[in-house]
Design an enzyme around this catalytic site. Structure first.
Site, PDB file in Angstrom:
ATOM      1  N   TYR A  79     -62.757 -24.422 -35.382  1.00  0.00           N
ATOM      2  CA  TYR A  79     -63.083 -23.708 -34.134  1.00  0.00           C
ATOM      3  C   TYR A  79     -62.217 -24.187 -32.960  1.00  0.00           C
ATOM      4  CZ  TYR A  79     -66.097 -22.571 -30.067  1.00  0.00           C
ATOM      5  OH  TYR A  79     -66.597 -22.160 -28.858  1.00  0.00           O
ATOM      6  N   SER A  91     -68.609 -32.930 -38.240  1.00  0.00           N
ATOM      7  CA  SER A  91     -69.216 -32.901 -36.902  1.00  0.00           C
ATOM      8  C   SER A  91     -70.667 -32.405 -36.866  1.00  0.00           C
ATOM      9  CB  SER A  91     -68.358 -32.048 -35.974  1.00  0.00           C
ATOM     10  OG  SER A  91     -68.339 -30.722 -36.436  1.00  0.00           O
ATOM     11  N   TYR A 123     -72.646 -39.574 -36.357  1.00  0.00           N
ATOM     12  CA  TYR A 123     -71.492 -38.796 -35.889  1.00  0.00           C
ATOM     13  C   TYR A 123     -70.898 -39.433 -34.620  1.00  0.00           C
ATOM     14  CZ  TYR A 123     -69.132 -35.059 -33.355  1.00  0.00           C
ATOM     15  OH  TYR A 123     -68.229 -34.342 -32.614  1.00  0.00           O
ATOM     16  N   PHE A 181     -68.540 -31.934 -24.108  1.00  0.00           N
ATOM     17  CA  PHE A 181     -69.973 -31.672 -24.040  1.00  0.00           C
ATOM     18  C   PHE A 181     -70.231 -30.442 -24.925  1.00  0.00           C
ATOM     19  CE2 PHE A 181     -71.976 -34.869 -21.315  1.00  0.00           C
ATOM     20  CZ  PHE A 181     -70.881 -35.689 -21.200  1.00  0.00           C
ATOM     21  N   HIS A 202     -75.541 -24.691 -33.983  1.00  0.00           N
ATOM     22  CA  HIS A 202     -75.399 -24.651 -32.523  1.00  0.00           C
ATOM     23  C   HIS A 202     -76.157 -23.485 -31.892  1.00  0.00           C
ATOM     24  CE1 HIS A 202     -71.591 -27.078 -33.340  1.00  0.00           C
ATOM     25  NE2 HIS A 202     -72.532 -27.869 -32.907  1.00  0.00           N
ATOM     26  N   ARG A 205     -78.269 -28.687 -21.388  1.00  0.00           N
ATOM     27  CA  ARG A 205     -76.920 -29.044 -21.842  1.00  0.00           C
ATOM     28  C   ARG A 205     -75.875 -28.456 -20.911  1.00  0.00           C
ATOM     29  NH1 ARG A 205     -79.649 -31.841 -24.330  1.00  0.00           N
ATOM     30  NH2 ARG A 205     -79.759 -32.260 -26.570  1.00  0.00           N
ATOM     31  N   ASP A 218     -82.339 -35.426 -30.385  1.00  0.00           N
ATOM     32  CA  ASP A 218     -81.898 -34.653 -29.211  1.00  0.00           C
ATOM     33  C   ASP A 218     -82.223 -35.398 -27.916  1.00  0.00           C
ATOM     34  OD1 ASP A 218     -80.712 -32.354 -30.184  1.00  0.00           O
ATOM     35  OD2 ASP A 218     -82.549 -31.155 -30.156  1.00  0.00           O
TER      36      ASP A 218
HETATM   37  N1  UFG Z   1     -81.407 -25.785 -30.062  1.00  0.00           N
HETATM   38  C1  UFG Z   1     -82.554 -25.043 -30.251  1.00  0.00           C
HETATM   39  N2  UFG Z   1     -82.602 -24.197 -31.298  1.00  0.00           N
HETATM   40  C2  UFG Z   1     -81.593 -24.056 -32.198  1.00  0.00           C
HETATM   41  C3  UFG Z   1     -80.411 -24.819 -32.004  1.00  0.00           C
HETATM   42  C4  UFG Z   1     -80.353 -25.682 -30.931  1.00  0.00           C
HETATM   43  O1  UFG Z   1     -83.503 -25.143 -29.465  1.00  0.00           O
HETATM   44  O2  UFG Z   1     -81.719 -23.271 -33.151  1.00  0.00           O
HETATM   45  C5  UFG Z   1     -81.319 -26.688 -28.911  1.00  0.00           C
HETATM   46  C6  UFG Z   1     -81.080 -28.119 -29.287  1.00  0.00           C
HETATM   47  O3  UFG Z   1     -82.287 -28.786 -29.564  1.00  0.00           O
HETATM   48  C7  UFG Z   1     -80.372 -28.646 -28.053  1.00  0.00           C
HETATM   49  C8  UFG Z   1     -79.615 -27.430 -27.516  1.00  0.00           C
HETATM   50  O4  UFG Z   1     -80.219 -26.297 -28.132  1.00  0.00           O
HETATM   51  O5  UFG Z   1     -81.309 -29.023 -27.101  1.00  0.00           O
HETATM   52  C9  UFG Z   1     -78.149 -27.438 -27.888  1.00  0.00           C
HETATM   53  O6  UFG Z   1     -78.035 -27.710 -29.272  1.00  0.00           O
HETATM   54  P1  UFG Z   1     -76.665 -27.599 -30.070  1.00  0.00           P
HETATM   55  O7  UFG Z   1     -76.964 -27.922 -31.493  1.00  0.00           O
HETATM   56  O8  UFG Z   1     -76.011 -26.309 -29.759  1.00  0.00           O
HETATM   57  O9  UFG Z   1     -75.761 -28.737 -29.418  1.00  0.00           O
HETATM   58  P2  UFG Z   1     -76.072 -30.304 -29.252  1.00  0.00           P
HETATM   59  O10 UFG Z   1     -76.315 -30.519 -27.787  1.00  0.00           O
HETATM   60  O11 UFG Z   1     -77.076 -30.808 -30.166  1.00  0.00           O
HETATM   61  O12 UFG Z   1     -74.711 -30.921 -29.776  1.00  0.00           O
HETATM   62  C10 UFG Z   1     -73.485 -30.836 -29.105  1.00  0.00           C
HETATM   63  C11 UFG Z   1     -72.353 -30.814 -30.106  1.00  0.00           C
HETATM   64  C12 UFG Z   1     -72.370 -32.055 -30.957  1.00  0.00           C
HETATM   65  C13 UFG Z   1     -72.321 -33.243 -30.070  1.00  0.00           C
HETATM   66  C14 UFG Z   1     -73.380 -33.184 -29.033  1.00  0.00           C
HETATM   67  C15 UFG Z   1     -73.183 -34.290 -28.072  1.00  0.00           C
HETATM   68  O13 UFG Z   1     -72.486 -29.682 -30.910  1.00  0.00           O
HETATM   69  O14 UFG Z   1     -71.272 -32.062 -31.807  1.00  0.00           O
HETATM   70  O15 UFG Z   1     -73.329 -31.955 -28.316  1.00  0.00           O
HETATM   71  O16 UFG Z   1     -73.903 -34.146 -26.974  1.00  0.00           O
HETATM   72  F1  UFG Z   1     -72.511 -34.360 -30.786  1.00  0.00           F
END
Ligand code: UFG
Length: 318
Positions: free
Chosen positions: A11, A74, A138, A166, A184, A216, A279
């Site tokens: 990506y 990742s 990770y 981020f 994601h 986020r 999280d």
């Molecule tokens: N979320 C939901 N439902 C879903 C998917 C995600 O509520 O189906 C929430 C998660 O709990 C989180 C937010 O949406 O609060 C964002 O989640 P993502 O999985 O999109 O992203 P993350 O913040 O967990 O992770 C991202 C990157 C990682 C990195 C991280 C570091 O994708 O690679 O930020 O902060 F490690």
């Protein structure tokens, strides 16, 4: 410049490779296609399908001006279940790459680091001076690599930059997010809008945030890519610089879903599910250093622009 892009079929790597080609650089992509797609490698790049740890020495025997290293495992959840995949796949591979760069005198490196190196923040927005206490494997592997890069830069004169991403989202024209296992938030919500999923799960609504859902900092992948080009220009031999990349504005899970509803015109059913392990409640970047030192100016900070570009990409592939 002549540049080697590892993970250029993934990506972020494919978007950066496209931006580098657009800027007139000569780009060689190396990717083992374990998670990437051969058809994501932009036109104008030479593509080598290979394991990076094995191929780095041979590839860099030809002179390159720099390496942009995106290739990595990742998935946060998977990293807790299968740590070996992350320590071997991320750390060992990068050590081999660093050795090959040192052996052949490759002068510049831009590395994809992550906000996950900080773990649960004590203060937001998060600056580069914040404590690094990753809460998952990770993030720990990316932090270990950052330390290795510092040593190689200091000892061997490498001009290195780590960019701590981020929440990357959006698409750059035909280049976007296509994960076999999607975890994601934005792509999952858009899958609901497309009818590929029935509903979105909101992982917890009892977090200490305004609406109770996690906050986020979403950054457009094209803005992110542009920071890599600036990092290449500003890097100095013997220095390892670290920059956070985000927009400095937090959006909650509910706000993201609402923005997706507005952009797609789809009701996007959502229901509250238990919290997801690991999280943090809020992750928002201070990117002041990148703005000041790299003169980085994100052009697509508006969440609806990020979602719109992701939506156009997703719809185009459906
Ligand atoms: N979320 C939901 N439902 C879903 C998917 C995600 O509520 O189906 C929430 C998660 O709990 C989180 C937010 O949406 O609060 C964002 O989640 P993502 O999985 O999109 O992203 P993350 O913040 O967990 O992770 C991202 C990157 C990682 C990195 C991280 C570091 O994708 O690679 O930020 O902060 F490690």
């Amino acid at each position: 410049m002549k540049l080697l892009v590892t993970g250029g079929a993934g990506y972020v790597g494919s978007v950066c490779a496209a931006r580098l080609v657009e800027a007139g650089h000569e780009v060689v992509v190396v990717d083992d296609l374990s998670t990437g797609h051969a058809d994501a490698v932009p036109d104008g790049c030479k593509f080598v399908e290979a394991d990076i740890a094995e191929a780095a020495g041979d590839l860099l025997a030809e002179p390159f001006d720099g390496v942009l290293h995106f290739a990595a495992k990742s998935l946060v959840g998977e990293s807790m279940q299968e740590p070996r995949k992350y320590w071997q796949g991320n750390v060992l591979t990068t050590l081999r790459l660093l050795d090959a760069m040192h052996e052949h005198g490759t002068p510049r490196l831009v590395f994809s680091s992550t906000a996950a190196t900080y773990g649960e923040p004590e203060e937001v927005p998060i600056t580069e001076d914040a404590p690094t206490r990753p809460t998952n494997t990770y993030g720990a592997t990316k932090l270990a690599i950052d330390h290795a890069i510092t040593s190689y830069a200091t000892a061997h004169g490498l001009a290195a930059t780590s960019l701590r991403y981020f929440n990357v989202a959006g698409a750059h024209g035909a280049f976007g997010e296509r994960h076999a296992v999607e975890t994601h938030l934005i792509p999952i919500v858009l899958q609901v809008a497309l009818g590929q999923r029935e509903q979105v799960q909101i992982f917890g609504d009892d977090w200490p945030t305004e609406d109770g859902t996690c906050v986020r900092d979403y950054i457009h992948v094209t803005d992110l890519a542009d920071a890599h080009l600036l990092a290449l220009q500003h890097a100095k031999a013997g220095e390892h610089r670290i920059y956070n990349l985000g927009n400095g504005t937090g959006f909650s899970v509910k706000q993201v879903i609402d923005t997706c509803r507005e952009v797609t015109g789809h009701p996007i059913p959502a229901h509250v599910a238990p919290r997801r392990a690991g999280d943090p409640a809020t992750l928002v970047a201070s990117s002041r250093r990148a703005r000041e030192e790299l003169e980085w100016r994100p052009q697509r900070a508006d969440l609806s622009v990020i979602v719109r570009d992701a939506w156009e990409f997703t719809r185009g592939r459906a």
